[in-house]
Write a protein that holds these residues in place. Sequence first.
Motif, mmCIF file in Angstrom:
data_model
loop_
_atom_site.group_PDB
_atom_site.id
_atom_site.type_symbol
_atom_site.label_atom_id
_atom_site.label_comp_id
_atom_site.label_asym_id
_atom_site.label_seq_id
_atom_site.Cartn_x
_atom_site.Cartn_y
_atom_site.Cartn_z
ATOM 1 N N ARG A 87 137.328 37.222 34.507
ATOM 2 C CA ARG A 87 138.520 36.039 34.704
ATOM 3 C C ARG A 87 139.782 36.403 35.036
ATOM 4 N NH1 ARG A 87 139.650 32.788 29.726
ATOM 5 N NH2 ARG A 87 139.326 31.003 31.002
ATOM 6 N N THR A 103 143.689 40.114 34.947
ATOM 7 C CA THR A 103 142.453 40.094 35.370
ATOM 8 C C THR A 103 141.533 40.978 34.912
ATOM 9 O OG1 THR A 103 143.143 41.576 37.148
ATOM 10 C CG2 THR A 103 143.295 39.220 37.843
ATOM 11 N N LEU A 125 131.007 32.860 42.686
ATOM 12 C CA LEU A 125 132.350 33.139 42.831
ATOM 13 C C LEU A 125 133.222 31.755 42.805
ATOM 14 C CD1 LEU A 125 132.002 35.299 46.047
ATOM 15 C CD2 LEU A 125 132.004 36.018 43.668
ATOM 16 N N ALA A 131 142.843 33.899 44.479
ATOM 17 C CA ALA A 131 141.613 34.741 44.093
ATOM 18 C C ALA A 131 141.137 35.769 45.106
ATOM 19 C CB ALA A 131 140.660 33.609 43.636
ATOM 20 N N PRO A 133 138.158 38.187 44.345
ATOM 21 C CA PRO A 133 136.881 38.882 43.848
ATOM 22 C C PRO A 133 136.056 39.529 44.613
ATOM 23 C CG PRO A 133 136.474 36.569 44.384
ATOM 24 C CD PRO A 133 137.640 36.461 44.608
ATOM 25 N N ASP A 242 135.277 42.995 40.316
ATOM 26 C CA ASP A 242 136.374 42.873 39.422
ATOM 27 C C ASP A 242 136.733 41.578 40.106
ATOM 28 O OD1 ASP A 242 137.516 43.847 42.006
ATOM 29 O OD2 ASP A 242 137.560 45.705 41.021
ATOM 30 N N GLN A 243 137.425 40.666 39.250
ATOM 31 C CA GLN A 243 138.173 39.396 39.601
ATOM 32 C C GLN A 243 139.687 39.642 40.035
ATOM 33 O OE1 GLN A 243 137.012 35.804 40.570
ATOM 34 N NE2 GLN A 243 139.188 36.036 41.187
ATOM 35 N N GLN A 261 137.066 32.428 37.999
ATOM 36 C CA GLN A 261 135.983 33.485 37.295
ATOM 37 C C GLN A 261 134.984 33.753 38.203
ATOM 38 O OE1 GLN A 261 135.275 31.930 32.935
ATOM 39 N NE2 GLN A 261 134.379 30.460 34.602
ATOM 40 N N MET A 262 134.683 35.127 38.343
ATOM 41 C CA MET A 262 133.586 35.600 38.810
ATOM 42 C C MET A 262 132.536 35.677 37.812
ATOM 43 S SD MET A 262 132.479 38.913 41.354
ATOM 44 C CE MET A 262 133.649 39.869 40.766
#
Length: 271
Positions: A87, A103, A125, A131, A133, A242-243, A261-262
């Motif tokens: 997140r 993150t 995604l 954002a 990701p 990673d997000q 979020q991812m």
Amino acid sequence: MKCILPSLCLLAGLSACRTTQLPVPAYLQKNARSQQQWQLIWEDNFNGSTLDTTKWTRIPPNGADWGKHMTSDDRCYVLKDGYLYLRGINNPDTTKDPRPFLTGGIYSKGKFAFQYGKVEIRAKLECAQGAWPAIWMLAENNKYGAYPRNGEIDIMEHLNYDSIIYQTTHSYYTLDLKQTQNPPHGGTAALLNNEFNVFGINWSPDKIVFLINGRETFTYPRVEGVDPSQWPYDQPFYLLIDQQLGGTWVGKVNPDDLPVQMIVDWVKVYQ
């Protein structure tokens, strides 16, 4: 099956082995692998209630654009119903930590690395302004010196609300020598927004083939007759998922769009 020996060996019919010659045990694939069927050598389905720390570490903050908001805060890591939620959130308490955002991200550094093979990650995604990701790979050891001499493989990067992903290689050859078109070092691919996609690569001694949902999207070949720094991809690499939030490339973060979020379903590596 795995074999753990101080030198290369064969794994019950596989042209690969796990070696302890390196500081970190790494799965090394031998030549002529294309003549054999893929065999699963490593995976995580995130079925537990906590992160498997034999495979992953939470990425600590760092000074890079992508890492300045990284944290080990539990609010950025959720495992539920077989999914890992990484997140990006507004920091709820800037008196303890002055950063505006936090993150979540994981890497297999020091725990798992591999040289050649196929890796696939199934993930969804979510979108937000700012954002970023990413699913990517870095060299486990400094075979050729400091970054970027050991290379970087970006399996997937997504920006903001885009309907495409970026798939890229970086190295001393592309970044310092500016050789981004001999050969082209990256491409884009369409994805299914707000749905699960499978991101991956098929990596061999002479090329890296990028994939999405099983479809080949871009190939980065090893080229003869150019500076040797063009191909640092002859050594074990580890995985990062990673997000990320914010940065020069993705732009400023809109706090009203958070959390984002991812959602990772599984990671599988084959040789």
